[in-house]
Enzyme design. Sequence first.
Site, PDB file in Angstrom:
ATOM      1  N   ASP A   1       0.837  -1.202   0.000  1.00 50.67           N
ATOM      2  CA  ASP A   1       0.000   0.000   0.000  1.00 50.67           C
ATOM      3  C   ASP A   1       0.870   1.250   0.000  1.00 50.67           C
ATOM      4  O   ASP A   1       0.939   1.984   0.993  1.00 50.67           O
ATOM      5  CB  ASP A   1      -0.954  -0.033   1.207  1.00 50.67           C
TER       6      ASP A   1
ATOM      7  N   LYS B   1       0.674  -7.997  -2.776  1.00 52.10           N
ATOM      8  CA  LYS B   1      -0.647  -7.529  -3.208  1.00 52.10           C
ATOM      9  C   LYS B   1      -0.532  -6.089  -3.686  1.00 52.10           C
ATOM     10  O   LYS B   1       0.005  -5.239  -2.983  1.00 52.10           O
ATOM     11  CB  LYS B   1      -1.642  -7.607  -2.055  1.00 52.10           C
TER      12      LYS B   1
ATOM     13  N   ASP C   1      -5.369  -6.672  -6.576  1.00 53.70           N
ATOM     14  CA  ASP C   1      -6.599  -6.489  -5.794  1.00 53.70           C
ATOM     15  C   ASP C   1      -7.386  -5.291  -6.336  1.00 53.70           C
ATOM     16  O   ASP C   1      -7.359  -4.216  -5.768  1.00 53.70           O
ATOM     17  CB  ASP C   1      -6.163  -6.270  -4.333  1.00 53.70           C
TER      18      ASP C   1
ATOM     19  N   LYS D   1     -10.778  -5.608  -7.323  1.00 54.63           N
ATOM     20  CA  LYS D   1     -12.194  -5.780  -6.937  1.00 54.63           C
ATOM     21  C   LYS D   1     -13.165  -5.393  -8.057  1.00 54.63           C
ATOM     22  O   LYS D   1     -13.951  -4.456  -7.938  1.00 54.63           O
ATOM     23  CB  LYS D   1     -12.516  -4.952  -5.684  1.00 54.63           C
TER      24      LYS D   1
ATOM     25  N   HIS E   1     -16.256  -5.054 -10.458  1.00 58.82           N
ATOM     26  CA  HIS E   1     -17.706  -5.081 -10.180  1.00 58.82           C
ATOM     27  C   HIS E   1     -18.385  -4.286 -11.291  1.00 58.82           C
ATOM     28  O   HIS E   1     -18.410  -3.055 -11.261  1.00 58.82           O
ATOM     29  CB  HIS E   1     -17.965  -4.433  -8.802  1.00 58.82           C
ATOM     30  N   ASP E   2     -18.924  -4.991 -12.272  1.00 62.88           N
ATOM     31  CA  ASP E   2     -19.569  -4.311 -13.409  1.00 62.88           C
ATOM     32  C   ASP E   2     -20.439  -5.352 -14.114  1.00 62.88           C
ATOM     33  O   ASP E   2     -20.610  -6.463 -13.599  1.00 62.88           O
ATOM     34  CB  ASP E   2     -18.477  -3.735 -14.344  1.00 62.88           C
TER      35      ASP E   2
ATOM     36  N   THR F   1     -18.253  -6.680 -19.349  1.00 58.40           N
ATOM     37  CA  THR F   1     -17.134  -5.774 -19.033  1.00 58.40           C
ATOM     38  C   THR F   1     -16.142  -6.469 -18.104  1.00 58.40           C
ATOM     39  O   THR F   1     -14.928  -6.362 -18.282  1.00 58.40           O
ATOM     40  CB  THR F   1     -17.697  -4.491 -18.372  1.00 58.40           C
TER      41      THR F   1
ATOM     42  N   THR G   1     -15.275  -5.393   5.057  1.00 58.03           N
ATOM     43  CA  THR G   1     -15.263  -5.366   6.529  1.00 58.03           C
ATOM     44  C   THR G   1     -15.690  -3.994   7.059  1.00 58.03           C
ATOM     45  O   THR G   1     -16.028  -3.860   8.226  1.00 58.03           O
ATOM     46  CB  THR G   1     -13.876  -5.731   7.095  1.00 58.03           C
TER      47      THR G   1
ATOM     48  N   ARG H   1      -2.112  -8.949  12.689  1.00 62.87           N
ATOM     49  CA  ARG H   1      -1.214  -8.140  13.528  1.00 62.87           C
ATOM     50  C   ARG H   1      -0.410  -9.060  14.429  1.00 62.87           C
ATOM     51  O   ARG H   1      -0.902 -10.112  14.850  1.00 62.87           O
ATOM     52  CB  ARG H   1      -2.022  -7.190  14.428  1.00 62.87           C
TER      53      ARG H   1
ATOM     54  N   ARG I   1       0.842  -3.112   7.033  1.00 60.58           N
ATOM     55  CA  ARG I   1       1.670  -2.297   7.915  1.00 60.58           C
ATOM     56  C   ARG I   1       2.561  -3.045   8.903  1.00 60.58           C
ATOM     57  O   ARG I   1       3.662  -2.575   9.189  1.00 60.58           O
ATOM     58  CB  ARG I   1       0.785  -1.266   8.627  1.00 60.58           C
TER      59      ARG I   1
HETATM   60  O1  C5P Z   1      -1.823  -2.635   6.793  1.00 60.92           O
HETATM   61  P1  C5P Z   1      -2.812  -3.756   6.930  1.00 60.92           P
HETATM   62  O2  C5P Z   1      -2.175  -5.061   7.376  1.00 60.92           O
HETATM   63  O3  C5P Z   1      -4.025  -3.394   7.749  1.00 60.92           O
HETATM   64  O4  C5P Z   1      -3.298  -3.996   5.410  1.00 60.92           O
HETATM   65  C1  C5P Z   1      -4.291  -4.920   5.073  1.00 60.92           C
HETATM   66  C2  C5P Z   1      -4.525  -4.928   3.595  1.00 60.92           C
HETATM   67  O5  C5P Z   1      -5.635  -5.775   3.313  1.00 60.92           O
HETATM   68  C3  C5P Z   1      -4.863  -3.571   2.991  1.00 60.92           C
HETATM   69  O6  C5P Z   1      -4.356  -3.546   1.656  1.00 60.92           O
HETATM   70  C4  C5P Z   1      -6.373  -3.566   2.994  1.00 60.92           C
HETATM   71  O7  C5P Z   1      -6.919  -2.756   2.001  1.00 60.92           O
HETATM   72  C5  C5P Z   1      -6.684  -5.023   2.714  1.00 60.92           C
HETATM   73  N1  C5P Z   1      -8.000  -5.477   3.172  1.00 60.92           N
HETATM   74  C6  C5P Z   1      -8.416  -5.414   4.496  1.00 60.92           C
HETATM   75  N2  C5P Z   1      -9.670  -5.857   4.849  1.00 60.92           N
HETATM   76  C7  C5P Z   1     -10.497  -6.345   3.922  1.00 60.92           C
HETATM   77  C8  C5P Z   1     -10.100  -6.418   2.586  1.00 60.92           C
HETATM   78  C9  C5P Z   1      -8.819  -5.960   2.242  1.00 60.92           C
HETATM   79  O8  C5P Z   1      -7.665  -4.995   5.345  1.00 60.92           O
HETATM   80  N3  C5P Z   1     -11.668  -6.804   4.285  1.00 60.92           N
END
Ligand code: C5P
Length: 236
Positions: free
Chosen positions: A10, A33, A60, A62, A64-65, A69, A120, A182, A212
């Site tokens: 990211d 990703k 990633d 996502k 949706h169409d 398409t 989420t 985490r 992160r």
């Molecule tokens: O930094 P962190 O570990 O929170 O990043 C999680 C990654 O997973 C991010 O790219 C976030 O957009 C993605 N993600 C998420 N929850 C979801 C779908 C995707 O955290 N339900």
Amino acid sequence: MGKDVIIALDFPGAEETLRFLDQFQGGRKPFVKIGMELYYSAGPEIVRRIRERGHRIFLDLKLHDIPNTVKKAAAVIRDIGADIINVHAAGGSAMMKAAVEGATRADGSRPIVIAVTQLTSTDQETLEKELLIGRPIDEVVIAYAENARRAGLDGIVCSPREAAKVHEACGAGFLTVTPGIRFPEGERGDQKRVTSPAEAAKAGSDYIVVGRPITAAADPTAAYERCIREFLGEEA
Ligand code: C5P
């Protein structure tokens, strides 16, 4: 493809991303990703450059169409060189089937195609009051996962906490790709319900997506190696 740790890249642009990946030149090449932010800023070229460095890629975007398409977009993404692509299950079964068709090459091979069920960030209240879906969110997630499986997709994105239920409903071979990871002593950031790599392994996650805790770590390669050790039970 077996279980693996996927690093969420990211970053806002190509330069920061490649500088980050430079740290992984010597050892195991992480599965990564690429999400909307990086893709929209750096385009297909960044996917190709990362691929040339030997990384596998979950693109990633996502989709949706309408089915036609999505089918064409899935073929383009396949050719850019993604190993995993995804669509919103809310697009419906015809759209999901079209994604699989579009992603399939002439020889029958294709990238893994997975679905996002409910984001989420969508809670029960939003589901009921805005999306007008009057069912418990867990039920909706499982029903969307079953739709995805019937449409021929390979798995879904979900929380590790949902992985066992998804496997129960859709079979052990149906992939669960799980963010919200985490280390037990780490910062949660904006993630509310978090799971450690070891807990995700116990819960049956197939791929953990880690952003992160690796990208913002003082020593990203050590954090990645720790994820590999704790999730896969092997050395990086
Ligand atoms: O930094 P962190 O570990 O929170 O990043 C999680 C990654 O997973 C991010 O790219 C976030 O957009 C993605 N993600 C998420 N929850 C979801 C779908 C995707 O955290 N339900």
